[in-house]
Design a protein around this motif. Structure first.
Motif, mmCIF file in Angstrom:
data_model
loop_
_atom_site.group_PDB
_atom_site.id
_atom_site.type_symbol
_atom_site.label_atom_id
_atom_site.label_comp_id
_atom_site.label_asym_id
_atom_site.label_seq_id
_atom_site.Cartn_x
_atom_site.Cartn_y
_atom_site.Cartn_z
ATOM 1 N N UNK A 281 0.828 -1.207 0.000
ATOM 2 C CA UNK A 281 0.000 0.000 0.000
ATOM 3 C C UNK A 281 0.861 1.256 0.000
ATOM 4 N N UNK A 282 1.948 1.241 0.743
ATOM 5 C CA UNK A 282 2.854 2.391 0.768
ATOM 6 C C UNK A 282 3.469 2.637 -0.605
ATOM 7 N N UNK A 283 3.839 1.562 -1.280
ATOM 8 C CA UNK A 283 4.388 1.679 -2.637
ATOM 9 C C UNK A 283 3.349 2.281 -3.585
ATOM 10 N N UNK A 284 2.105 1.822 -3.462
ATOM 11 C CA UNK A 284 1.043 2.311 -4.341
ATOM 12 C C UNK A 284 0.767 3.792 -4.121
ATOM 13 N N UNK A 285 0.754 4.228 -2.873
ATOM 14 C CA UNK A 285 0.499 5.641 -2.589
ATOM 15 C C UNK A 285 1.530 6.528 -3.272
ATOM 16 N N UNK A 286 2.793 6.091 -3.247
ATOM 17 C CA UNK A 286 3.855 6.887 -3.871
ATOM 18 C C UNK A 286 3.794 6.803 -5.394
ATOM 19 N N UNK A 287 3.573 5.593 -5.920
ATOM 20 C CA UNK A 287 3.615 5.406 -7.374
ATOM 21 C C UNK A 287 2.435 6.083 -8.067
ATOM 22 N N UNK A 288 1.246 5.900 -7.541
ATOM 23 C CA UNK A 288 0.056 6.453 -8.190
ATOM 24 C C UNK A 288 -0.089 7.944 -7.892
ATOM 25 N N UNK A 289 0.457 8.395 -6.762
ATOM 26 C CA UNK A 289 0.306 9.792 -6.377
ATOM 27 C C UNK A 289 1.233 10.758 -7.081
ATOM 28 N N UNK A 290 2.231 10.260 -7.800
ATOM 29 C CA UNK A 290 3.135 11.158 -8.527
ATOM 30 C C UNK A 290 2.386 11.842 -9.673
ATOM 31 N N UNK A 291 2.778 13.059 -10.058
ATOM 32 C CA UNK A 291 2.045 13.812 -11.099
ATOM 33 C C UNK A 291 2.016 13.079 -12.443
ATOM 34 N N UNK A 292 0.993 13.392 -13.227
ATOM 35 C CA UNK A 292 0.811 12.830 -14.568
ATOM 36 C C UNK A 292 0.784 13.964 -15.587
ATOM 37 N N UNK A 293 1.209 13.634 -16.793
ATOM 38 C CA UNK A 293 1.054 14.549 -17.925
ATOM 39 C C UNK A 293 0.226 13.822 -18.970
ATOM 40 N N UNK A 294 -1.045 14.178 -19.062
ATOM 41 C CA UNK A 294 -1.962 13.522 -19.989
ATOM 42 C C UNK A 294 -2.391 14.527 -21.045
ATOM 43 N N UNK A 295 -1.920 14.329 -22.252
ATOM 44 C CA UNK A 295 -2.265 15.218 -23.376
ATOM 45 C C UNK A 295 -1.978 16.677 -23.040
ATOM 46 N N UNK A 296 -0.833 16.921 -22.393
ATOM 47 C CA UNK A 296 -0.457 18.288 -22.062
ATOM 48 C C UNK A 296 -1.081 18.823 -20.788
ATOM 49 N N UNK A 297 -1.884 18.015 -20.099
ATOM 50 C CA UNK A 297 -2.503 18.429 -18.840
ATOM 51 C C UNK A 297 -1.755 17.801 -17.675
ATOM 52 N N UNK A 298 -1.238 18.651 -16.803
ATOM 53 C CA UNK A 298 -0.593 18.139 -15.595
ATOM 54 C C UNK A 298 -1.677 17.801 -14.574
ATOM 55 N N UNK A 299 -1.713 16.556 -14.161
ATOM 56 C CA UNK A 299 -2.760 16.082 -13.259
ATOM 57 C C UNK A 299 -2.109 15.450 -12.033
ATOM 58 N N UNK A 300 -2.576 15.857 -10.868
ATOM 59 C CA UNK A 300 -2.091 15.296 -9.610
ATOM 60 C C UNK A 300 -3.280 14.690 -8.876
ATOM 61 N N UNK A 301 -3.191 13.402 -8.615
ATOM 62 C CA UNK A 301 -4.261 12.703 -7.922
ATOM 63 C C UNK A 301 -3.658 11.901 -6.770
ATOM 64 N N UNK A 302 -4.527 11.332 -5.978
ATOM 65 C CA UNK A 302 -4.095 10.414 -4.937
ATOM 66 C C UNK A 302 -5.003 9.203 -4.968
ATOM 67 N N UNK A 303 -4.724 8.241 -4.121
ATOM 68 C CA UNK A 303 -5.610 7.085 -4.014
ATOM 69 C C UNK A 303 -5.905 6.823 -2.552
#
Length: 608
Positions: A281-303
């Motif tokens: 779970x700790x690994x997932x929080x870090x991996x999925x929580x890192x910022x994304x660049x989707x079609x030029x949109x910077x997206x930051x999410x968490x789980x």
């Protein structure tokens, strides 16, 4: 001497042989010669027809889509067609009539189309043919082609074999089978395959006692991203999340997308399954929580992650998934971007959640909501300069329910829109009765901010209440800032242009980014109480509060320190440069009638 022609010869012979036995003998000999001539002509015609039939047979065999070969009882090749030689890259001499099966297989091995043991293959085939039934085989060649072989025994002890390249057909079948058990968007296991893997794990549990872990999670604020940036961006985000899961999750786990933004992981584990689950779970929080660049949109999410252990928290698929979901709800209630293990009392909480959801649908029409107000103090004068409106639900059975218990339910059900509008309307009406230098702050839901008529609604409410726009502050959380769209930014700018204050709430936690302070027209930053409460014990918290305060001053923004509960904390936030403070030190939230706006400083004993 004159030569006789045929008529004359026949006539002469007729005279000579006109009677007697000699005439009969000659006649018989003549008939026999005629029959022989006719027989030779018939044989030539038969041979010609046979040759023609042979040519047609050869053409048909060589033009078959399948490879064909025939062996006699001594395992010698009788014939093979061109397709067989082509399939296995054999030259004419390599597949000549009379060659032994073993030698033919060695020729195939030399051409790279046979990798098995020759003698073992031959003996297995002979044993199978001895049963007298047709034998079906399927083999994958080293180059990836898939060939179906049918061996048909013949009465004389030999056999005929057909070889068909079924690569495309088999791959299509595999693809269909794969699609039936995998998510089309992410290629992760779908609910069907995930349930099958859980059933398998439960069967092993009953057989060997090996436990396992079920983790369920969804993407915090995915709906906001999907609605504001569009479904193509949302789909791109889901695919990116799936790739990160493939990179981060161990290969012995099953990772599935159960629907929407809901994912699950089946993790094999032994006696230390709780520790193993926490580590993953700790690994997932870090991996999925890192910022994304989707079609030029910077997206930051968490789980938010819910965890159920087998057999501790259930011994069937339905119970384990339900309990993991209950733990997921607890993680969301704890502030998101965290994980929680299932606990027995969560089941009772889920039932309560359901009851509240039903009652919430009628709470507005029954006038069960009320607003309480907490003072916001100007640090320099130590006098109230504003209030924050906080909604309460006076439930007919459960009494006064705080917002953190029912606002998430309102957001899940879509009830937040009418409830939010009621809060805004009531707060503006109440604020109109307060001193003219006192502002009122109202929390704005991300769902409200996405409304196309929000600005017009706010203008209408201000006009009805007779409240100047400069006395209204709208507080938004950092989750709103994930939606970097022209619509969101335009709405905030339009509200700011009316003279309304735009406040960034709980700055310093969640998805904080200094870029937000440049993109959005904030007039104030509220520093999260988690930093304020630790200022006296942790120097890093004091440094962070001071840094945020200094940054806000440089950007011509005010700062409000939340959660000030002691005089020492007040002194620290004042020393850090904060302009306003809010907390129990100055008063708990109370109804409008209980507010006190006297001229006496709230902390008169402290030096100004």
């Amino acid at each position: 001497m004159r030569t006789l022609g045929q008529p004359q010869l026949a006539a002469a012979l007729g005279v000579v042989l006109a009677g007697g036995v000699l005439a009969a003998l000659v006649r018989a000999a003549f008939l026999q010669v005629r029959r022989r001539v006719r027989s030779r002509r018939s044989l030539a015609a038969s041979l010609h027809a046979l040759d023609h039939a042979h040519l047609r047979l050869v053409a048909a065999v060589d033009n078959m889509s399948q490879g064909l070969c025939m062996f006699d009882r001594d395992e010698r090749l009788v014939l093979c067609n061109a397709r067989y030689r082509e399939m296995y890259h054999l030259t004419g001499p390599a597949a000549r009539p009379g060659i032994l099966l073993a030698d033919l297989l060695r020729e195939r091995a030399a051409s790279g189309t046979f990798t098995e043991d020759v003698d073992a293959y031959r003996l297995h085939l002979r044993d199978a043919l001895a049963s007298g039934r047709r034998i079906h085989l399927q083999t994958e060649l080293p180059d990836g082609r898939i060939v179906a072989v049918v061996n048909q025994p013949m009465p004389d002890g030999g056999w005929v074999a057909t070889h068909e390249d079924i690569t495309e057909r088999q791959r299509a079948l595999w693809q269909i089978a794969h699609m039936a058990r995998h998510d089309a968007l992410t290629d992760l296991a779908n609910r069907l395959l995930f349930s099958e893997r859980m059933d398998d794990a439960l069967a092993r549990l009953r057989l060997t006692g090996d436990g396992f872990v079920v983790l369920t999670f969804d993407l915090d604020l995915f709906k906001a991203v999907n609605d504001s940036l569009g479904h193509p961006v949302g789909d791109g985000l889901l695919r990116a999340v799936a790739q990160r899961l493939r990179d981060a999750v161990p290969s012995d786990c099953t990772t599935g997308r159960l629907g929407g933004d809901e994912f699950a992981i089946l993790q094999p584990a032994g006696l230390m399954r709780r520790d193993a689950a926490a580590a993953l779970a700790t690994i997932l929080l870090a991996a999925i929580g890192a910022p994304y660049d989707i079609d030029g949109n910077r997206i930051e999410i968490g789980i938010s992650i819910g965890i159920a252990l087998a057999p501790d928290h259930g011994d069937d698929t339905s119970t384990l998934l339900k309990n993991a979901d209950l733990a997921l709800y607890r993680a969301k209630a704890a502030g998101r971007h965290c994980y929680r293990f299932f606990e027995a009392e969560m089941d009772a909480e889920a039932r309560m959640h359901h009851v509240l959801e039903i009652d919430l649908r009628n709470a507005l029409s029954r006038a069960e909501f009320e607003l309480h107000y907490q003072p916001v103090v100007d640090i320099a004068s130590q006098r109230p300069c504003g209030v924050e409106a906080l909604v309460r639900w006076r439930h007919p059975v459960f009494g006064l329910i705080p917002p953190d218990r029912f606002i998430p339910i309102a957001e899940e059900t879509g009830l937040i829109a009418p409830i939010g509008e009621w809060i805004l309307r009531r707060a503006c009406t109440d604020a109109a009765s307060l001193p003219p230098d006192v502002t009122v702050a109202v929390n704005l839901s991300p769902i409200q901010l996405r409304s196309a008529v929000l600005v017009e609604t706010v203008q209408e409410i201000l006009a009805e209440a007779g409240l100047p726009a400069s006395r209204l502050e709208l507080e938004i959380t950092e989750s709103v800032l994930l939606q970097r769209t022209s619509g969101t930014l335009g709405t905030l700018h339009r509200l700011g242009a009316l003279g309304i204050g735009i406040v960034l709430d709980d700055f310093g936690v969640g998805y904080s980014s200094l870029g937000y302070l440049r993109l959005f027209p904030f007039t104030k930053i509220k520093i999260d109480k988690a930093f304020v409460g630790e200022m006296g014990q942790r120097s890093d918290c004091a440094v962070i509060v001071g840094a945020i305060s200094g940054l806000a001053r440089a950007l011509d923004m005010k700062t409000t320190a939340e959660g000030v509960e002691t005089a020492d904390q007040f002194a620290l936030v004042r020393a850090a440069g904060c302009t306003q403070a809010q907390g129990w030190l100055f008063g708990r939230p109370v109804p409008i009638a209980a507010l006190d706006f006297s001229e006496t400083p709230l902390l008169a004993d402290l030096p100004a």
